[in-house]
Design a protein around this motif. Structure first.
Motif, mmCIF file in Angstrom:
data_model
loop_
_atom_site.group_PDB
_atom_site.id
_atom_site.type_symbol
_atom_site.label_atom_id
_atom_site.label_comp_id
_atom_site.label_asym_id
_atom_site.label_seq_id
_atom_site.Cartn_x
_atom_site.Cartn_y
_atom_site.Cartn_z
ATOM 1 N N GLU A 122 0.833 -1.055 0.121
ATOM 2 C CA GLU A 122 -0.021 -0.055 0.127
ATOM 3 C C GLU A 122 0.959 1.199 -0.102
ATOM 4 N N ASN A 123 1.886 1.096 0.397
ATOM 5 C CA ASN A 123 2.792 2.249 0.490
ATOM 6 C C ASN A 123 2.969 3.326 -1.036
ATOM 7 N N ARG A 141 0.957 3.404 -3.089
ATOM 8 C CA ARG A 141 -0.409 3.898 -3.601
ATOM 9 C C ARG A 141 -0.666 5.145 -2.711
ATOM 10 N N ILE A 142 -0.320 5.007 -1.457
ATOM 11 C CA ILE A 142 -0.298 6.326 -0.538
ATOM 12 C C ILE A 142 0.395 7.402 -0.941
ATOM 13 N N VAL A 143 1.703 7.006 -1.220
ATOM 14 C CA VAL A 143 2.680 8.228 -1.531
ATOM 15 C C VAL A 143 2.191 8.956 -2.764
ATOM 16 N N ARG A 144 1.429 8.123 -3.887
ATOM 17 C CA ARG A 144 1.018 8.877 -5.158
ATOM 18 C C ARG A 144 -0.353 9.685 -4.498
ATOM 19 N N LEU A 145 -1.116 9.311 -3.633
ATOM 20 C CA LEU A 145 -2.093 10.057 -3.075
ATOM 21 C C LEU A 145 -1.577 11.370 -2.510
ATOM 22 N N LEU A 146 -0.477 11.114 -1.518
ATOM 23 C CA LEU A 146 -0.166 12.194 -1.094
ATOM 24 C C LEU A 146 0.543 13.261 -1.815
ATOM 25 N N SER A 147 1.048 12.850 -2.826
ATOM 26 C CA SER A 147 1.775 13.609 -3.803
ATOM 27 C C SER A 147 0.698 14.456 -4.731
ATOM 28 N N PHE A 201 -10.498 18.336 3.804
ATOM 29 C CA PHE A 201 -9.943 16.840 4.190
ATOM 30 C C PHE A 201 -8.703 16.830 4.453
ATOM 31 N N ARG A 202 -7.952 17.520 4.125
ATOM 32 C CA ARG A 202 -6.371 17.740 4.601
ATOM 33 C C ARG A 202 -6.416 17.823 6.345
ATOM 34 N N SER A 203 -7.216 19.090 6.492
ATOM 35 C CA SER A 203 -7.331 19.438 7.800
ATOM 36 C C SER A 203 -8.054 18.290 8.670
ATOM 37 N N HIS A 204 -9.070 17.838 8.157
ATOM 38 C CA HIS A 204 -9.739 16.681 8.763
ATOM 39 C C HIS A 204 -8.713 15.433 9.082
ATOM 40 N N VAL A 205 -7.775 15.031 8.242
ATOM 41 C CA VAL A 205 -6.903 13.866 8.512
ATOM 42 C C VAL A 205 -5.720 14.457 9.458
ATOM 43 N N ASP A 208 -2.079 10.311 15.180
ATOM 44 C CA ASP A 208 -2.606 8.973 14.863
ATOM 45 C C ASP A 208 -2.209 8.193 13.376
ATOM 46 N N LEU A 209 -0.879 7.862 13.409
ATOM 47 C CA LEU A 209 -0.747 7.191 11.794
ATOM 48 C C LEU A 209 -1.943 6.433 11.379
ATOM 49 N N GLY A 210 -2.423 5.288 12.202
ATOM 50 C CA GLY A 210 -3.299 4.501 11.765
ATOM 51 C C GLY A 210 -4.550 5.174 11.122
ATOM 52 N N TYR A 211 -4.832 6.234 11.819
ATOM 53 C CA TYR A 211 -6.162 6.932 11.416
ATOM 54 C C TYR A 211 -5.886 7.549 9.972
ATOM 55 N N VAL A 212 -4.708 8.018 9.891
ATOM 56 C CA VAL A 212 -4.175 8.751 8.462
ATOM 57 C C VAL A 212 -4.112 7.536 7.339
ATOM 58 N N ILE A 213 -3.832 6.526 7.777
ATOM 59 C CA ILE A 213 -3.595 5.395 6.748
ATOM 60 C C ILE A 213 -5.021 4.947 6.195
ATOM 61 N N GLU A 214 -5.896 4.830 7.428
ATOM 62 C CA GLU A 214 -7.362 4.506 7.091
ATOM 63 C C GLU A 214 -7.932 5.583 6.238
ATOM 64 N N CYS A 215 -7.795 6.775 6.547
ATOM 65 C CA CYS A 215 -8.688 7.771 5.722
ATOM 66 C C CYS A 215 -7.740 7.707 4.237
ATOM 67 N N LEU A 216 -6.624 7.718 4.125
ATOM 68 C CA LEU A 216 -6.007 7.721 2.693
ATOM 69 C C LEU A 216 -6.513 6.468 1.971
#
Length: 422
Positions: free
Chosen positions: A307-308, A310-316, A345-349, A362-370
């Motif tokens: 998943e890493n 995919r998440i990096v592309r999303l954050l980019s 959404f960024r502020s929400h996360v 909470d990194l777990g929450y961040v990963i879940e949202c992304l």
């Protein structure tokens, strides 16, 4: 991913990015560019004059270098003071390019150069394996990283990998000629590769000499290598009777019988590597089972990390859009329309707080949202403005659409300068 594997990969990455200290005296001797390679980094620990020319007969240096053609790092071995007697000898590259085996370091290129200012030097270019070490330094050295007694499963693993590599080489009508503890590298846990392919084909070019004789010498060298590792002494081959007795006392009779077979002078014909494969077939089967188990464990580790990317592309994508000061003459482009929802959404996360004002980390929450954003689920979330005067309820599916449309606009919309020129 296990901590051990993660640390190993991290250390290799650090090694591949290391550079030579400008105060190192070798820095002034290394040219900025060598043929098509640049950023040379010495990999030798000792000066060549302090190392006996025990294998190739020439002073050698080893460098890590970056190719200007593909940007990849390679291992460049330099042989000093070499005089080319036959230009056909450089054709060894073509012969070795047809040989592909996971236990052989691929030979990529051979060339001559005077860039070091010491007359012609001969260069061999191989794939680069960060933090690899030779069997000699790992099992025969006396430093802090040296290993004592070599366990029999490890020894059999090394033997099986080398025999299968020689099988491919001999099947291609070639001979390795570098089955030596200083030329076999350990690239990871019990993973060995033969280095230096093709060097003797150039420096000892003799088209009239029998390849079968060289191939037999490979098997003799394999027998001597087993004795050397088992006895942990390069001098063990000087007294084979005593060394084989020691081997029989501390290792299985199968290993002793293999050594005797490899080192016994043939009476009718040279033993072939195919015969060796047949003799050690049960050990090869065990090695294959161990490799399959290790492959399964690596696959499991990989599944945890998949998943890493995919998440990096999303954050980019979010980074390209959020807080963009101006785009195509629109000063508030990132604050309007779909982009405003992405800002909320960024502020929400990332910018939530507990009731006492402490930041929510909470990194777990961040990963879940992304992950939900990446998939575009129908779940709805409340997005509250920073002044808490407005709230919007949107789904991750809508947010994903906003993200894709906004990012596509960045890719497709012409900047103002381009519009003016057209």
């Amino acid at each position: 991913m296990s901590d051990t594997l993660r640390q190993e990969l991290y250390d290799k990455r650090v090694a591949s990015l290391s550079s030579l200290d400008p105060d190192d005296p070798r820095a002034n001797e290394i040219p900025p560019v060598l043929h098509r390679y640049h950023t040379l980094m010495p990999l030798d620990e000792d000066p060549p004059r302090e190392r006996p020319f025990k294998v190739f007969g020439y002073p050698t240096w080893v460098y890590r270098a970056t190719s200007s053609t593909d940007g990849q790092q390679y291992c460049v071995r330099r042989l000093g003071g070499f005089r080319l007697q036959n230009e056909f000898a450089l054709g060894a590259t073509e012969s070795w390019r047809a040989v592909a085996h996971p236990s052989i370091v691929p030979l990529r290129e051979i060339f001559l150069s005077k860039e070091f200012g010491d007359g012609n030097s001969l260069y061999f270019v191989y794939d680069y394996f960060p933090l690899s070490e030779t069997l000699e330094s790992k099992y025969l050295g006396s430093g802090p990283g040296a290993v004592g007694y070599v366990p029999e499963p490890v020894l059999w693993s090394v033997v099986c990998q080398l025999v299968l590599a020689l099988r491919v080489v001999h099947g291609a009508g070639l001979a390795m000629r570098v089955v030596h503890p200083s030329k076999i590298i350990v690239t990871s846990r019990n993973r060995v590769r033969i280095n230096g392919a093709g060097i003797f084909d150039v420096i000892d070019f003799n088209p009239t000499k029998s390849v079968a004789q060289h191939q037999h010498e490979d098997l003799l060298a394999l027998g001597r290598l087993i004795v050397t590792l088992a006895c942990r002494s390069p001098m063990a081959v000087q007294n084979l009777v005593k060394s084989v007795d020691y081997l029989g006392q501390h290792y299985s009779q199968d290993l002793k019988a293999l050594v005797v077979y490899l080192l016994t002078k043939p009476t009718v014909h040279y033993p072939s590597v195919e015969e060796i494969v047949t003799r050690i077939a049960p050990r090869i089967a065990t090695e294959a089972e161990n490799l399959l188990s290790y492959a399964d464990s690596l696959s499991e580790d990989l599944s945890k990390e998949v998943e890493n990317g995919r998440i990096v592309r999303l954050l980019s994508k979010l980074g390209f859009i959020n807080e963009r000061p101006e785009y195509a003459l629109e000063p508030r482009w990132s604050e309007t329309g779909d982009r405003y929802l992405l800002k909320l959404f960024r502020s929400h996360v990332f910018h939530q707080e507990y009731s006492d004002g402490q930041a929510v980390v909470d990194l777990g929450y961040v990963i879940e949202c992304l992950n939900k954003l990446d998939v575009g689920v129908d779940e709805k979330i409340p997005l509250i403005s920073r002044d808490e005067q407005s709230m919007l309820v949107v789904s991750y599916k809508d947010l994903k659409r906003c993200l894709e449309l906004s990012f596509h606009e960045l890719l497709s919309k012409k900047p103002y300068a381009s519009q003016q020129s057209s």
